[in-house]
Every structure is written in structure tokens, then in C-alpha cells.
Scaffold this motif. Structure first.
Motif, short mmCIF file in Angstrom:
data_model
loop_
_atom_site.label_atom_id
_atom_site.label_comp_id
_atom_site.label_asym_id
_atom_site.label_seq_id
_atom_site.Cartn_x
_atom_site.Cartn_y
_atom_site.Cartn_z
N TRP A 10 0.86 -1.55 -0.24
CA TRP A 10 0.07 -0.19 -0.18
C TRP A 10 0.75 1.38 -0.15
O TRP A 10 1.82 1.37 0.79
CB TRP A 10 -1.11 -0.16 1.25
CG TRP A 10 -1.88 1.02 1.75
CD1 TRP A 10 -2.81 1.56 0.17
CD2 TRP A 10 -1.92 1.94 2.77
NE1 TRP A 10 -3.02 2.85 0.64
CE2 TRP A 10 -2.54 2.69 2.47
CE3 TRP A 10 -1.11 1.54 3.41
CZ2 TRP A 10 -2.83 3.62 3.03
CZ3 TRP A 10 -1.87 2.89 4.53
CH2 TRP A 10 -2.68 3.34 4.68
N LYS A 11 0.88 1.90 -1.07
CA LYS A 11 1.42 3.20 -0.56
C LYS A 11 0.37 4.49 -0.40
O LYS A 11 1.03 5.52 0.42
CB LYS A 11 1.78 3.51 -2.66
CG LYS A 11 2.39 2.36 -3.28
CD LYS A 11 3.37 2.24 -2.86
CE LYS A 11 5.00 3.07 -2.58
NZ LYS A 11 5.82 2.17 -2.58
N GLU A 12 -0.45 4.40 -0.83
CA GLU A 12 -1.00 5.92 -0.53
C GLU A 12 -3.17 5.92 -0.01
O GLU A 12 -2.74 5.24 -1.59
CB GLU A 12 -0.09 7.23 -0.33
CG GLU A 12 -0.94 7.53 -1.42
CD GLU A 12 0.02 9.15 -2.65
OE1 GLU A 12 0.34 9.44 -1.23
OE2 GLU A 12 -0.06 9.32 -3.91
N GLN A 15 -3.99 3.30 -3.24
CA GLN A 15 -2.98 3.21 -4.57
C GLN A 15 -2.22 1.68 -4.07
O GLN A 15 -1.48 2.09 -2.58
CB GLN A 15 -2.16 4.56 -5.05
CG GLN A 15 -0.77 3.95 -5.85
CD GLN A 15 -0.73 4.94 -6.51
OE1 GLN A 15 0.76 5.58 -5.75
NE2 GLN A 15 -0.67 5.60 -7.64
N GLU A 17 1.39 -0.95 -4.81
CA GLU A 17 2.64 -0.96 -6.23
C GLU A 17 2.60 -2.60 -5.62
O GLU A 17 2.65 -2.98 -4.46
CB GLU A 17 3.73 -0.41 -5.98
CG GLU A 17 4.87 -0.31 -6.21
CD GLU A 17 6.21 0.63 -6.46
OE1 GLU A 17 7.32 0.47 -6.60
OE2 GLU A 17 6.07 0.77 -5.17
N ASN A 25 7.66 -3.47 -11.60
CA ASN A 25 6.29 -3.66 -11.24
C ASN A 25 5.65 -2.93 -11.64
O ASN A 25 5.99 -2.32 -12.70
CB ASN A 25 7.12 -2.59 -9.43
CG ASN A 25 7.92 -2.85 -8.61
OD1 ASN A 25 8.05 -4.28 -9.25
ND2 ASN A 25 8.39 -1.97 -7.92
N PHE A 27 1.80 -0.06 -9.91
CA PHE A 27 0.96 0.49 -9.93
C PHE A 27 -0.55 0.06 -10.32
O PHE A 27 -1.50 0.02 -11.18
CB PHE A 27 0.84 2.21 -9.99
CG PHE A 27 2.13 2.04 -9.18
CD1 PHE A 27 2.59 2.80 -7.79
CD2 PHE A 27 3.24 3.05 -10.45
CE1 PHE A 27 4.10 3.12 -7.92
CE2 PHE A 27 4.68 2.75 -9.45
CZ PHE A 27 4.81 2.58 -8.57
N ASP A 29 -4.54 1.42 -8.35
CA ASP A 29 -5.58 2.18 -8.41
C ASP A 29 -6.96 2.27 -8.43
O ASP A 29 -7.50 1.70 -9.49
CB ASP A 29 -4.74 3.66 -8.60
CG ASP A 29 -5.27 4.71 -7.48
OD1 ASP A 29 -5.89 4.42 -6.31
OD2 ASP A 29 -5.13 5.45 -7.91
#
Length: 143
Positions: A10-12, A15, A17, A25, A27, A29
Motif C-alpha cells: 500500500w502506497k497511499e 494506490q 504497488e 513493478n 501500480f 489504483d
């Protein structure tokens, strides 16, 4: 037994990755309508890309071995989601489009059939939860 490990972080916000055994990689979302920014692949649509990619790799490899390469090849996957949660694809249509000046229909049919029935593991997984329909389109390119 072969295993794959994929790590998804979890990136933010909405979203994530995800890595891949290839070392690349991607992404994921959600769309803005679901609280995301739309800055990555949608997970369910990515499944359709995996289906097309798996079968496409088979078909290209088989056509090469059969000496029946084509000038252009694309796969279009259309899928229908169930209405109730958890929503999943219950109907999937896979359209194979081939273009060439000298198409070899029997070899193309054989390559697609082998992918669909024997080699593509993603196709086999889809068959466990969806009705899958296959159609082949041959587009002759004038010389």
C-alpha cells in the motif's frame, strides 16, 4: 511444484504497488468514483490483461513453430461482472484478431485452440468462475 511470490504494498490512499517475478513493478489504483486517483491499473481489468497476455504468448509461440506468423495480432477481452458483491466476471468473451496478406486459417485455429484448451493456465482459471467464449477474426491485408 512451481511457485510465484508477488508482494503488493500500500502506497497511499487507494494506490498499491506490486512487484512481479520479472522484476518489473506495476501500480494499481481505484478510479475517482471509488476514492482513488485513477493512477494505476484496476485489479479486475488487470485479470483480463493477464488472460489476453497468457493466451497471446501461447499463440505467437505456436504460430512461429508452425511457420504461420502474422503481420498483426491483437486480443480483445470483454467481460461482464455480476451485480452482487463480491462482484466477479461471470461472462468473458475473447476475440482474437489476426491480420496478414497470407493468413493460414487452419494453423491459426489450431494455435488458438491449443492455447485455449491446453496451454493457457489463466484461461483454465477463468473457466472455473466464468463462461468463456472464444472467437477468431481473420483480416486479410491486400498486398
Amino acid at each position: 511444484m512451481s511457485k510465484n511470490l508477488v508482494t503488493t504494498v500500500w502506497k497511499e490512499n487507494m494506490q498499491f504497488e506490486s512487484d512481479n517475478p520479472s522484476g518489473l513493478n506495476l501500480f494499481m489504483d481505484a478510479g475517482e468514483e471509488n476514492g482513488g486517483k485513477g493512477e494505476g491499473y484496476r485489479p479486475k481489468a488487470l485479470m483480463l490483461s493477464s488472460l489476453a497476455g497468457c493466451s497471446g504468448l501461447d499463440v505467437v509461440s505456436l504460430l512461429k513453430k508452425m511457420h504461420a506468423e502474422v503481420a498483426d495480432f491483437k486480443i480483445e477481452v470483454t467481460a461482464e461482472l455480476t451485480d452482487e458483491h463480491p462482484k466477479f466476471y461471470n461472462k468473458v468473451k475473447v476475440d482474437y484478431h489476426f491480420k496478414d496478406a497470407e493468413l493460414k486459417p487452419k494453423k491459426i485455429q489450431k494455435a488458438v485452440n491449443l492455447s485455449v484448451t491446453k496451454y493457457c493456465g489463466v484461461m483454465e482459471m477463468f473457466r472455473h468462475f466464468a463462461d468463456v467464449e472464444i472467437e477468431i477474426f481473420l483480416h486479410d491485408i491486400a498486398k
